[in-house]
Design a protein around this motif. Structure first.
Motif, PDB file in Angstrom:
ATOM      1  N   MET A   1      90.728  64.883  17.145  1.00 38.66           N
ATOM      2  CA  MET A   1      91.650  64.633  16.700  1.00 38.66           C
ATOM      3  C   MET A   1      91.446  63.266  16.126  1.00 38.66           C
ATOM      4  O   MET A   1      89.918  62.689  17.043  1.00 38.66           O
ATOM      5  CB  MET A   1      92.191  64.936  17.881  1.00 38.66           C
TER       6      MET A   1
ATOM      7  N   TRP B   1      94.878  72.846  23.944  1.00 42.57           N
ATOM      8  CA  TRP B   1      94.877  72.212  22.050  1.00 42.57           C
ATOM      9  C   TRP B   1      93.314  72.521  22.359  1.00 42.57           C
ATOM     10  O   TRP B   1      92.608  72.453  21.284  1.00 42.57           O
ATOM     11  CB  TRP B   1      94.591  70.031  22.731  1.00 42.57           C
TER      12      TRP B   1
ATOM     13  N   GLU C   1      93.382  75.313  19.814  1.00 44.98           N
ATOM     14  CA  GLU C   1      93.296  74.574  18.661  1.00 44.98           C
ATOM     15  C   GLU C   1      91.922  74.340  17.974  1.00 44.98           C
ATOM     16  O   GLU C   1      92.087  74.704  16.598  1.00 44.98           O
ATOM     17  CB  GLU C   1      93.878  73.342  18.479  1.00 44.98           C
ATOM     18  N   ARG C   2      91.105  73.854  18.532  1.00 42.22           N
ATOM     19  CA  ARG C   2      89.815  73.923  17.450  1.00 42.22           C
ATOM     20  C   ARG C   2      88.471  74.654  18.209  1.00 42.22           C
ATOM     21  O   ARG C   2      87.386  75.088  17.872  1.00 42.22           O
ATOM     22  CB  ARG C   2      89.404  72.244  17.691  1.00 42.22           C
ATOM     23  N   SER C   3      88.954  75.859  19.519  1.00 39.98           N
ATOM     24  CA  SER C   3      87.749  76.771  19.689  1.00 39.98           C
ATOM     25  C   SER C   3      87.306  78.245  18.683  1.00 39.98           C
ATOM     26  O   SER C   3      88.680  78.733  18.239  1.00 39.98           O
ATOM     27  CB  SER C   3      87.868  76.766  21.371  1.00 39.98           C
ATOM     28  N   ARG C   4      86.645  78.254  19.255  1.00 42.82           N
ATOM     29  CA  ARG C   4      86.436  80.069  18.871  1.00 42.82           C
ATOM     30  C   ARG C   4      87.666  81.237  19.718  1.00 42.82           C
ATOM     31  O   ARG C   4      88.462  81.295  18.741  1.00 42.82           O
ATOM     32  CB  ARG C   4      85.249  80.631  19.905  1.00 42.82           C
TER      33      ARG C   4
ATOM     34  N   PHE D   1      90.735  80.751  17.057  1.00 39.64           N
ATOM     35  CA  PHE D   1      90.744  81.299  16.521  1.00 39.64           C
ATOM     36  C   PHE D   1      90.471  82.649  16.307  1.00 39.64           C
ATOM     37  O   PHE D   1      91.164  83.272  14.667  1.00 39.64           O
ATOM     38  CB  PHE D   1      89.000  80.292  15.657  1.00 39.64           C
TER      39      PHE D   1
ATOM     40  N   ASP E   1      89.118  76.921   7.400  1.00 43.66           N
ATOM     41  CA  ASP E   1      89.586  77.407   8.708  1.00 43.66           C
ATOM     42  C   ASP E   1      89.806  79.646   8.567  1.00 43.66           C
ATOM     43  O   ASP E   1      88.706  79.908   9.883  1.00 43.66           O
ATOM     44  CB  ASP E   1      90.848  76.985   9.528  1.00 43.66           C
TER      45      ASP E   1
ATOM     46  N   CYS F   1      83.810  83.464  14.136  1.00 42.81           N
ATOM     47  CA  CYS F   1      84.098  83.740  15.293  1.00 42.81           C
ATOM     48  C   CYS F   1      83.173  83.952  16.844  1.00 42.81           C
ATOM     49  O   CYS F   1      82.481  83.983  17.759  1.00 42.81           O
ATOM     50  CB  CYS F   1      85.505  84.152  16.159  1.00 42.81           C
TER      51      CYS F   1
ATOM     52  N   TRP G   1      78.790  80.292  15.604  1.00 43.27           N
ATOM     53  CA  TRP G   1      80.122  78.821  15.211  1.00 43.27           C
ATOM     54  C   TRP G   1      79.007  77.875  15.600  1.00 43.27           C
ATOM     55  O   TRP G   1      80.206  77.144  14.373  1.00 43.27           O
ATOM     56  CB  TRP G   1      80.568  79.221  17.238  1.00 43.27           C
TER      57      TRP G   1
END
Lengths: 320, 249
Positions: A1, A165, A169-172, A175, B110, B117, B121
């Protein structure tokens, strides 16, 4: 961010923290409701928005949290309020895991129907059990301090959004979730254990909803099955997320604010009438037609979001 | 079923992929009927055959997307028969789909990170830079995957496979319908991965590409392997002509 976003976040929280200084008791109660619904919409968004699985059973988790707090604070049990919240969280997350393990293998509308059936079953169970007070409900030892509940709801909501968040949003984990939402077989072909990830998301979402249920029970000092497990609680969460922005971090907060303020204004102007429901219907139609990506897409710098919103919404409708 | 001849020189190393007696039936239709073949490390094996011959079903059986009714699948000597797709992938298998299967609501970058994943990582951003450069898609890294052309989607899907450095890669018509430039980029990437030791099994209808890139070819018809050999051997095989043209010449 980026620094700008951090700064914007800090300013928003500071303004919200200072809000009680300029509000009367009634308005503060409405603001507390906004924080609660923002948190609940955030919880639902984890499963509905990020994982793409439409749950119609989230009222059950809100109710589990509410009943956990109410039961543990009954005379004879006398648990301190803050100790009851983790219990509700763990129980709701555990129930979600047990329910989710078989149901999250289902695709499309089958999952939605399964969660709806589960919530209805729990509602009927709470209605007939003596320990929950049946339809008569339960009273909770009152703590009449509106400022306390406002700040508590606000803190819980801020923690919920920060958790989403960071985790989504940005962690494994995030995803994995978004990958399986967009193409489950492809996600599995990348080694993602999709059923496990979905169950984890469902449990996280349920746990957050339960915490707000626990705070709600202490806030309103009386709960009954319909007030904490009624289907319209889930409906509100769904509409708030759609209105604010499906699968976005801040969209649910925007949707919850607008919808809850509308709700209270209608109630305040027209009394307890059914007119709110048609208004809700008009809002849903307007969102689908004119703002499929939600209110959050109106914010500057979110062009990509504007383009993907329609696909997420149509994807959700297709699943139903 | 015709007799097939394996002309390779065998070593003690187990095959990168070994399929033995694989069978799968859908109701009354036998889609894959006792398919047996091996693929050595860093070999590119082409899998050809008419539409409906069972190629894609065979891919799905190997990748764990379908459970076989019988037979075995081994990756580097390890039995993975009947494993779910995620577990087979973790055992070292990568694949593309006949229709590109990108994560449409995520950016190209992405999409690549998502491929890591379950792997490295921390090293994913650097690997993504390599993948974007290899597949020449740096300029669309920030675009939504769903906004790409069909050819670009094929490149991104291949890049996603590259991210995981799998030991065995299944490519399902990876160059079908793409511009010759994109076809060349994909072939270049296949060769780069092959040099790093990756093994390929590819379904392809583009015979020029098969001739260019495949070390060996197997031909399927009615769920069975009807021929195996080099491109020249296959091109002259009467059984193959019958399978494709419906008559023997």
């Amino acid at each position: 961010m980026g620094l700008t976003r951090w700064l914007a976040g800090v300013i928003v929280v500071a303004v919200l923290a200072a809000l009680p200084l300029g509000l009367d008791a009634y308005s503060l109660r409405i603001a507390t409701g906004v924080c609660m619904w923002a948190g609940l919409a955030c919880a639902w968004n984890i499963v509905g928005g990020y994982a793409g699985y439409i749950s119609f059973g989230h009222s059950a988790f809100f109710g589990i949290g509410a009943y956990a707090t109410a039961l543990l604070m009954q005379r004879g049990m006398d648990w301190p309020f803050f100790a009851t919240l983790p219990v509700g969280l763990v129980v709701a997350a555990g129930v979600a895991a047990v329910i989710g393990a078989p149901t999250m293998r289902l695709r499309g509308s089958y999952f939605a129907i399964a969660t709806w059936a589960f919530a209805e079953m729990l509602l009927q169970l709470v209605n007939v059990l003596d320990v929950t007070g049946g339809p008569g409900g339960l009273s909770v030892p009152p703590y009449l301090n509106e400022h306390f509940f406002y700040y508590l709801m606000l803190a819980a909501a801020v923690i919920a959004y920060l958790a989403v968040w960071v985790l989504v949003e940005r962690s494994r984990f995030g995803f994995r979730l978004r990958a399986l939402r967009d193409h489950e077989p492809a996600a599995e072909a990348l080694g993602i254990r999709t059923t496990l990830v979905k169950v984890q998301a469902f449990a996280l979402s349920a746990g957050i909803a339960a915490v707000f249920g626990g705070i709600y029970a202490y806030w309103v000092t009386f709960i009954d099955p319909m007030s904490v497990m009624g289907g319209e609680i889930t409906d509100q969460m769904v509409v708030m997320v759609l209105l604010g922005g499906l699968g976005t971090v801040w969209g649910p907060a925007l949707g919850a604010s607008l919808l809850w303020l509308t709700n209270r204004m209608v109630w305040s102007a027209l009394g307890d009438t059914a007119i709110y429901l048609p208004i809700l219907g008009v809002i849903i139609v307007a969102v689908v037609l004119f703002l499929p990506n939600g209110l959050v897409s109106l914010l500057p710098g979110l062009g990509q979001l504007r383009r993907r919103g329609h696909r997420l919404l149509t994807g959700m409708v297709r699943k139903l | 079923m015709s007799t097939v001849t394996d002309t390779r020189t065998h070593t003690d190393e187990p095959p990168a992929l070994a399929v033995a007696g694989l069978r799968r039936r859908f109701a009354g239709i036998v889609a894959v009927d006792g398919v047996t073949f091996d693929v050595d490390r860093a070999e590119v094996l082409g899998l050809i055959g008419p539409n409906g011959s069972g190629k894609s079903t065979l891919f799905n059986l190997i990748a764990g997307a379908l459970t076989p009714d019988g037979g075995t699948v081994r990756l580097g000597g390890q039995a993975v028969t009947g494993w779910p797709a995620w577990r087979v992938a973790r055992a070292g298998l990568g694949r593309t789909f006949q229709i590109p299967s990108l994560f449409g609501n995520m950016s190209v970058h992405d999409n690549l990170l998502a491929a890591s994943c379950e792997g490295d990582w921390r090293g994913a951003p650097e690997r993504a830079r390599q993948a974007l450069a290899l597949l020449e898609i740096d300029h669309v890294a920030g675009n939504l995957a769903s906004e790409l052309s069909g050819g670009q989607q094929k490149l991104v899907e291949f890049a996603r496979v590259y991210m995981r450095s799998p030991r065995v890669v299944l490519l399902d018509e990876v160059t079908a319908g793409v511009h010759p430039n994109i076809r060349a980029i994909i072939l270049n990437a296949v060769r780069a991965m092959q040099l790093d030791g990756a093994t390929f099994l590819l379904i392809e209808h583009d015979m020029e590409l098969v001739r260019e890139v495949c070390d060996r070819i197997i031909v399927m018809d009615f769920g069975q392997v009807v021929a195996e050999g080099s491109f020249e051997e296959i091109a002259g095989n009467a059984e193959v002509r019958r399978a494709y043209l419906g008559r023997s010449e």
